[in-house]
Design an enzyme around this catalytic site. Structure first.
Site, PDB file in Angstrom:
ATOM      1  N   HIS A 105     -46.668 -30.910 -12.677  1.00 17.95           N
ATOM      2  CA  HIS A 105     -46.491 -31.094 -14.124  1.00 17.95           C
ATOM      3  C   HIS A 105     -47.331 -32.258 -14.622  1.00 17.95           C
ATOM      4  O   HIS A 105     -47.507 -33.267 -13.938  1.00 17.95           O
ATOM      5  CB  HIS A 105     -45.015 -31.213 -14.509  1.00 17.95           C
ATOM      6  CG  HIS A 105     -44.329 -32.503 -14.179  1.00 17.95           C
ATOM      7  ND1 HIS A 105     -44.349 -33.593 -15.017  1.00 17.95           N
ATOM      8  CD2 HIS A 105     -43.551 -32.862 -13.133  1.00 17.95           C
ATOM      9  CE1 HIS A 105     -43.617 -34.570 -14.502  1.00 17.95           C
ATOM     10  NE2 HIS A 105     -43.128 -34.153 -13.350  1.00 17.95           N
TER      11      HIS A 105
ATOM     12  N   GLU B 238     -42.289 -30.304 -18.327  1.00 17.81           N
ATOM     13  CA  GLU B 238     -41.375 -30.255 -17.180  1.00 17.81           C
ATOM     14  C   GLU B 238     -40.204 -31.191 -17.389  1.00 17.81           C
ATOM     15  O   GLU B 238     -39.066 -30.875 -17.032  1.00 17.81           O
ATOM     16  CB  GLU B 238     -42.140 -30.625 -15.904  1.00 17.81           C
ATOM     17  CG  GLU B 238     -41.351 -30.445 -14.614  1.00 17.81           C
ATOM     18  CD  GLU B 238     -40.589 -31.683 -14.184  1.00 17.81           C
ATOM     19  OE1 GLU B 238     -39.916 -31.613 -13.151  1.00 17.81           O
ATOM     20  OE2 GLU B 238     -40.658 -32.725 -14.881  1.00 17.81           O
TER      21      GLU B 238
END
EC number: 3.4.11.-
Length: 495
Positions: free
Chosen positions: A259, A303
């Site tokens: 992420h 995320e």
């Protein structure tokens, strides 16, 4: 002479584009990738240059972070996209999406004493609500955990077993007017409810010490709590970056991801600039080689707000397209200052949560990487707290590496990995101190080489790797159906 030069130019052009039927995997003039050769292309100076770049994106804006939809993250996305596009080796795209951003702050006092609390993102607001505190049994994951007199009270809940969102929902169902979740390990607790839900009540997090003290006070007498939560919400446009090698078999895709966003509190250089730059460094090194299987790199957005980018991506694929992805490798926090070398427990031998068929083989491959160098390693659980979650729910084999977050290092681990006992793997986790100075250079270099090792192995061959069974459209593996779908990293605090 002119005609000879023209013929040569056409020939070179044809080779560079790949000749269908003669060189199906492209780049015939490059050597075939090997584990040793790809690892040897990994240089610490390149890794740290990338880390410094991400820090600069945070520093350039007043927010001093790289949270999704913000300027620091937009700079991150553009840089990743442009760097990969410039190689000419990848087909690169930005996958646009819109997600709800939330920022919350909390103030909490008990019997007039102020406590250090953190509001859960996506928490409903609370305007100085005052009520008696009651304590949920177990972990507050079931209706039976809540006292009969919970209605109109604020409930204290221990972290664990289920997500923060589920705890808040259960508290709401029990007619509580607020919830306070305290940590089950030393240290403070900040997290997310994973999204909006009408069942949620205003929810804050407390340290283990403060939570246990409150529970003891309730056991011996009445505790009155005042709770204030200020919550902000905003729809934000953001992007995943997906880069797939032009060469290789596109029906046998090796996928890996990290992420690219941070929390609001800081620049997110270990969490997860380390994983982002780790896979970026490998992606650039891979351009020196040809391969047999296509490799797809992903930098996930949002995320930290519930695995939103990776879930959006997996949900966008029908079963036919997802079946082309033969495995997924996840790299979230690989440069923790007080690190431990941790490998996802694909075979379930340590945590009794087995990944989809093939996950064990991924675990064994990473174990071999460390074993061959005489380096220690330990398993880490598939908790659903990182971007592999959406993949294993759809039966994609998964694995990866993690060097630790908020959990405190034990004396036994110090004997294995060095470092300091009684201190978190990353004491700056989810904080403003997660800067370049927070990176353990040895850990990030070693783990980036491990990424290269795994990519080279699977880009060359999937021989012996379990064949993925074909399933119905968007089929979800029931073993993982209840796995939390929101959070921030393997470390992600949504449960």
């Amino acid at each position: 002479m002119k005609s000879q030069l023209l013929s040569l130019a056409v020939a070179v052009s044809t080779i560079s584009q790949g000749v269908v039927g003669q060189e199906p995997f492209g780049w015939p003039f490059k050597p075939m990738v090997t584990q040793d050769d790809l690892q040897n292309k990994i240089k610490l100076k390149d890794i740290m240059a990338g880390i410094e770049k991400l820090q600069s994106f945070s520093d350039a804006h007043p927010e001093k972070n790289r949270v999704f939809g913000g300027n620091g993250h937009k700079d991150t996305v553009e840089w990743i996209y442009n760097e990969l596009k410039a190689t000419g080796y990848y087909n690169v795209k930005k996958q646009e999406q819109v997600h709800l951003w939330s920022h919350a702050e909390a103030a909490l006092s008990a019997n007039g004493k102020d406590l250090k609390a953190s509001a859960m993102s996506y928490s409903p607001p609370a305007n100085k609500i005052m009520a008696e505190l009651v304590v949920a049994k177990n972990n507050g994951c079931n209706a039976t955990d809540y006292p009969e007199n919970t209605q109109g009270k604020i409930v204290l809940i221990q972290r664990g077993v289920c997500s923060f969102g589920e705890k808040s929902s259960q508290a709401g169902d029990a007619k509580a007017i607020g919830a306070v979740v305290y940590n089950n390990v030393p240290g403070s607790l900040a997290g997310t409810l994973g999204g909006l839900d009408k069942r949620h009540v205003p929810t804050a997090g407390l340290s283990q010490e403060d939570g246990k003290n409150l529970a003891s006070l309730v056991a011996s007498g009445k505790v009155d709590v005042t709770m204030n939560v200020v919550s902000l919400f905003e729809n934000r446009t953001t992007w995943n970056v997906i880069a797939e090698t032009k060469g290789g078999d596109h029906n046998n895709v090796v996928m890996l991801g990290a992420h690219s966003d941070s929390v609001d509190a800081g620049p997110g250089i270990n969490d997860n600039g380390s994983g982002s730059i780790g896979i970026m460094t490998v992606a650039k090194a891979l351009t020196n080689f040809k391969l047999n299987n296509a490799v797809r790199f992903a930098w996930w957005t949002a995320e930290e707000f519930g695995l939103l980018g990776s879930t959006f991506y997996v949900d966008s694929l029908d079963d036919r397209e997802l079946h082309k992805v033969k495995l997924y490798l996840n790299f979230d926090m690989i440069g923790s200052p007080n690190f431990a070398n941790q490998i996802y427990d694909g075979d379930g031998s340590a945590y009794n949560m087995t990944g989809p068929a093939g996950s064990a083989e991924i675990e064994y491959l990473f174990e071999k990487f460390f074993d061959d160098q005489g380096l220690p390693h330990q398993p880490t659980a598939f908790t659903g707290r990182s971007d592999y979650s959406a993949f294993i729910k759809r039966n994609v084999p998964a694995g990866g590496l993690f060097t630790g977050a908020e959990v405190v290092k034990t004396p036994e681990q110090v004997k294995l990995f060095g470092g300091e006992a009684g201190v978190a793997y990353d004491k700056n986790y989810h904080g403003k101190g997660d800067t370049v100075a927070n990176i353990n250079k040895g850990a990030i270099f070693l783990n980036t080489r491990a990424i290269a090792y795994s990519v080279a192995e699977y880009a060359r061959s999937l021989k012996g790797f379990p064949t993925r069974p074909k399933t119905g459209k968007r089929a979800v593996n029931p073993q993982y159906a209840k796995m939390p779908g929101g959070g921030c990293g393997h470390h992600t605090v949504f449960m």
